[in-house]
Write a protein that holds these residues in place. Sequence first.
Motif, PDB file in Angstrom:
ATOM      1  N   MET A   1       0.884  -1.187  -0.071  1.00 39.00           N
ATOM      2  CA  MET A   1       0.046   0.038  -0.075  1.00 39.00           C
ATOM      3  C   MET A   1       0.887   1.366   0.133  1.00 39.00           C
ATOM      4  N   THR A   2       0.574   2.015  -0.835  1.00 32.91           N
ATOM      5  CA  THR A   2       1.255   3.519  -0.941  1.00 32.91           C
ATOM      6  C   THR A   2       0.831   4.411   0.047  1.00 32.91           C
ATOM      7  N   THR A   3       1.743   5.572   0.349  1.00 30.43           N
ATOM      8  CA  THR A   3       1.404   6.528   1.392  1.00 30.43           C
ATOM      9  C   THR A   3       0.164   7.356   0.942  1.00 30.43           C
ATOM     10  N   LEU A   4      -0.706   7.839   1.633  1.00 31.28           N
ATOM     11  CA  LEU A   4      -1.832   8.973   1.222  1.00 31.28           C
ATOM     12  C   LEU A   4      -1.181  10.028   1.105  1.00 31.28           C
ATOM     13  N   ILE A   5      -1.555  10.824  -0.085  1.00 29.92           N
ATOM     14  CA  ILE A   5      -0.811  11.966  -0.550  1.00 29.92           C
ATOM     15  C   ILE A   5      -1.875  13.306  -0.149  1.00 29.92           C
ATOM     16  N   PRO A   6      -1.372  14.174   1.049  1.00 28.11           N
ATOM     17  CA  PRO A   6      -2.326  15.056   1.404  1.00 28.11           C
ATOM     18  C   PRO A   6      -2.900  16.112   0.601  1.00 28.11           C
ATOM     19  N   GLY A   7      -4.164  16.452   0.816  1.00 30.55           N
ATOM     20  CA  GLY A   7      -4.742  17.676   0.144  1.00 30.55           C
ATOM     21  C   GLY A   7      -5.285  18.648   1.321  1.00 30.55           C
ATOM     22  N   PRO A   8      -6.024  19.291   0.701  1.00 34.36           N
ATOM     23  CA  PRO A   8      -6.413  20.633   1.416  1.00 34.36           C
ATOM     24  C   PRO A   8      -7.831  20.487   2.117  1.00 34.36           C
ATOM     25  N   THR A   9      -8.197  21.014   3.328  1.00 34.45           N
ATOM     26  CA  THR A   9      -9.237  20.772   3.952  1.00 34.45           C
ATOM     27  C   THR A   9     -10.350  21.942   3.233  1.00 34.45           C
ATOM     28  N   TYR A  10     -11.701  21.599   3.722  1.00 34.92           N
ATOM     29  CA  TYR A  10     -12.623  22.519   3.069  1.00 34.92           C
ATOM     30  C   TYR A  10     -12.330  23.882   3.489  1.00 34.92           C
ATOM     31  N   GLU A  11     -11.687  24.232   4.389  1.00 35.62           N
ATOM     32  CA  GLU A  11     -11.095  25.821   5.079  1.00 35.62           C
ATOM     33  C   GLU A  11     -10.176  26.189   4.076  1.00 35.62           C
ATOM     34  N   GLU A  12      -9.251  25.238   3.667  1.00 36.21           N
ATOM     35  CA  GLU A  12      -8.106  25.649   2.939  1.00 36.21           C
ATOM     36  C   GLU A  12      -8.697  25.875   1.391  1.00 36.21           C
ATOM     37  N   MET A  13      -9.728  25.249   0.957  1.00 34.95           N
ATOM     38  CA  MET A  13     -10.111  25.551  -0.258  1.00 34.95           C
ATOM     39  C   MET A  13     -10.892  26.801  -0.387  1.00 34.95           C
ATOM     40  N   LEU A  14     -11.514  27.158   0.636  1.00 32.98           N
ATOM     41  CA  LEU A  14     -12.076  28.476   0.755  1.00 32.98           C
ATOM     42  C   LEU A  14     -11.288  29.630   0.581  1.00 32.98           C
ATOM     43  N   HIS A  15     -10.144  29.351   1.648  1.00 29.62           N
ATOM     44  CA  HIS A  15      -9.215  30.576   2.049  1.00 29.62           C
ATOM     45  C   HIS A  15      -7.873  30.254   1.433  1.00 29.62           C
ATOM     46  N   LEU A  16      -7.614  29.983  -0.073  1.00 28.75           N
ATOM     47  CA  LEU A  16      -6.389  29.605  -0.452  1.00 28.75           C
ATOM     48  C   LEU A  16      -5.521  30.937  -0.283  1.00 28.75           C
ATOM     49  N   ALA A  80     -13.095  16.241  -2.829  1.00 26.20           N
ATOM     50  CA  ALA A  80     -13.819  16.165  -1.491  1.00 26.20           C
ATOM     51  C   ALA A  80     -14.211  14.716  -1.215  1.00 26.20           C
ATOM     52  N   THR A  81     -14.956  14.005  -2.204  1.00 25.75           N
ATOM     53  CA  THR A  81     -15.527  12.752  -2.089  1.00 25.75           C
ATOM     54  C   THR A  81     -14.408  11.628  -2.072  1.00 25.75           C
ATOM     55  N   LEU A  82     -13.144  11.902  -2.520  1.00 29.08           N
ATOM     56  CA  LEU A  82     -12.226  11.014  -2.529  1.00 29.08           C
ATOM     57  C   LEU A  82     -11.409  11.181  -1.040  1.00 29.08           C
ATOM     58  N   MET A  83     -11.570  12.403  -0.680  1.00 29.45           N
ATOM     59  CA  MET A  83     -10.524  12.671   0.622  1.00 29.45           C
ATOM     60  C   MET A  83     -11.691  12.179   1.679  1.00 29.45           C
ATOM     61  N   GLU A  84     -12.874  12.595   1.692  1.00 29.96           N
ATOM     62  CA  GLU A  84     -13.740  11.932   2.838  1.00 29.96           C
ATOM     63  C   GLU A  84     -13.754  10.566   2.880  1.00 29.96           C
ATOM     64  N   GLY A  85     -13.419   9.746   1.632  1.00 29.87           N
ATOM     65  CA  GLY A  85     -13.556   8.556   1.612  1.00 29.87           C
ATOM     66  C   GLY A  85     -12.433   7.978   2.360  1.00 29.87           C
ATOM     67  N   GLU A  86     -11.012   8.541   1.920  1.00 29.29           N
ATOM     68  CA  GLU A  86      -9.924   8.021   2.596  1.00 29.29           C
ATOM     69  C   GLU A  86      -9.929   8.285   4.050  1.00 29.29           C
ATOM     70  N   LEU A  87     -10.620   9.483   4.624  1.00 28.06           N
ATOM     71  CA  LEU A  87     -10.580   9.817   6.150  1.00 28.06           C
ATOM     72  C   LEU A  87     -11.339   8.776   6.659  1.00 28.06           C
ATOM     73  N   ALA A  92      -8.171   3.576  -0.248  1.00 30.77           N
ATOM     74  CA  ALA A  92      -6.576   3.540   0.047  1.00 30.77           C
ATOM     75  C   ALA A  92      -5.742   3.411  -1.377  1.00 30.77           C
ATOM     76  N   PRO A  93      -4.754   4.236  -1.544  1.00 36.57           N
ATOM     77  CA  PRO A  93      -3.985   3.857  -2.720  1.00 36.57           C
ATOM     78  C   PRO A  93      -3.170   2.414  -2.797  1.00 36.57           C
ATOM     79  N   GLY A  94      -3.208   2.091  -4.098  1.00 33.62           N
ATOM     80  CA  GLY A  94      -2.629   0.574  -4.007  1.00 33.62           C
ATOM     81  C   GLY A  94      -3.691  -0.474  -3.529  1.00 33.62           C
ATOM     82  N   VAL A  95      -4.778   0.073  -3.208  1.00 34.98           N
ATOM     83  CA  VAL A  95      -5.953  -0.865  -2.968  1.00 34.98           C
ATOM     84  C   VAL A  95      -7.042  -1.015  -3.754  1.00 34.98           C
TER      85      VAL A  95
END
Length: 452
Positions: A1-16, A80-87, A92-95
């Motif tokens: 399994m590969t490591t999750l690649i981080p992305g932004p929160t909802y707040e960060e998508m609002l306040h880039l 957002a849909t992929l991120m929430e599924g990971e959380l 999971a990547p590789g799976v």
Amino acid sequence: MTTLIPGPTYEEMLHLSPRRAAALDELDPANLFHISWRGADGGIRCEVLPKELTGIEANLLVMVGRDFPSGSHKVGPAYATLMEGELAGEIAPGVNTIIGPSTGNFGIGTAYVSRLKGYSAVVIMPEQMSAERYQRIRQYGGQLDLTPGSESDVILVLERTEEYKKDPRNKILAQFELLPNYRFHRYVTGRSALEAASLHGNGRIAAFVGAPGSAGTLAAGDEIKAQFPDAVVCALEPKECSTLFNCGRGTHRIEGIGDKMVTLIHNVLTTDYVALIHDEDCVMGLDLLECRQPLVERILGMPAGSLQRLRGLFGVSGICNILGAIRMARFLGLGLGDNVVTIATDGFDRYPSVLANLAERKGPTEESWFENIFRGGDDGEILDVRPREQKERLFRYKEEVWSTFHYSQAYLDGMKSQSFWDAEFDKVGAIDEALVLQRGQSVHRALPHPVG
């Protein structure tokens, strides 16, 4: 399994942060942090159309989605849909392989986000979409599974999606039914719209107008109404596929909207009107604004080059939204100082083949097109869906579709209360905190309504 690649929160998508420079390589995962309505200057990407063009006194604000990573704001709900599924530990990547049912830009966003986060992706789309859409999905490494029928036969797409669910390794980014789509647009698009409007006219939003595909974008109207309860939300449909208007179903030329259903994530409680727009008007309108600007400037008596800044900003659905916003502003009698807000989902880069087809069918552009399209429209094709019987009709139609896809009556009944939608929206804070914890860093939370 590969490591999750981080992305932004909802707040960060609002306040880039304007200090976060875009990666030069489009396929660099750092571009996930540019999923935002903000431009490099920190402001919301928004165009106020010339009143000579719109013919209305109100300000018409068009939020520009072309400059999102992958070229459309649909990348936001895909992420957002992929991120929430990971959380949730479901993806999971590789799976897992990511499956993206789509009739438009969501499929491109699915392929793009999957590539950046290390997943294989399959995009299920109807045949007869624009060649540019298929090319972009393949460019991002996505596989295409094309269903027979027209561009708006989304039921066939959903039925094909059910087949993929039989393999637990396939994870569906189900834009028509999963609520991250709603959360993204209510939190990020809705609050961005409020901020954009705060800089114009009376600072308020009188009307929010949008053509639903998944209906995720209409969730922005929920946040607008939370700030301005008297604001009107209008859903636009192709006249050729008037599903919300009168349960009509038909083929049309506006890709990505008019999907012949009430989608599961459409909060019909906050939709006030449904208006019909002729699909050919949208294609011809795009031809006028993209390819015939000197003609339009001459018709309107505007200086040469006045419309140059609009070139490349709109696709067919964007023109649909503009025409709908103009007609709703007229219908509502909006005047000086009022703001009507709409969305341009993508840019012109997806539509050269569509205009080539228009030329084959229609021949040379005629001056009469402008008057008929931008000054035309029938107010009789605007339906008030606020009365109880109209809401009940839309609820029944939603139930007819989604009960066949294993949603319980109790769940569907829950959607008839605004408290259901508010509770789903209120999950944003906990989701952001979980993502920050996963990344091991902190994030600033804004006030509930950053725009006063």
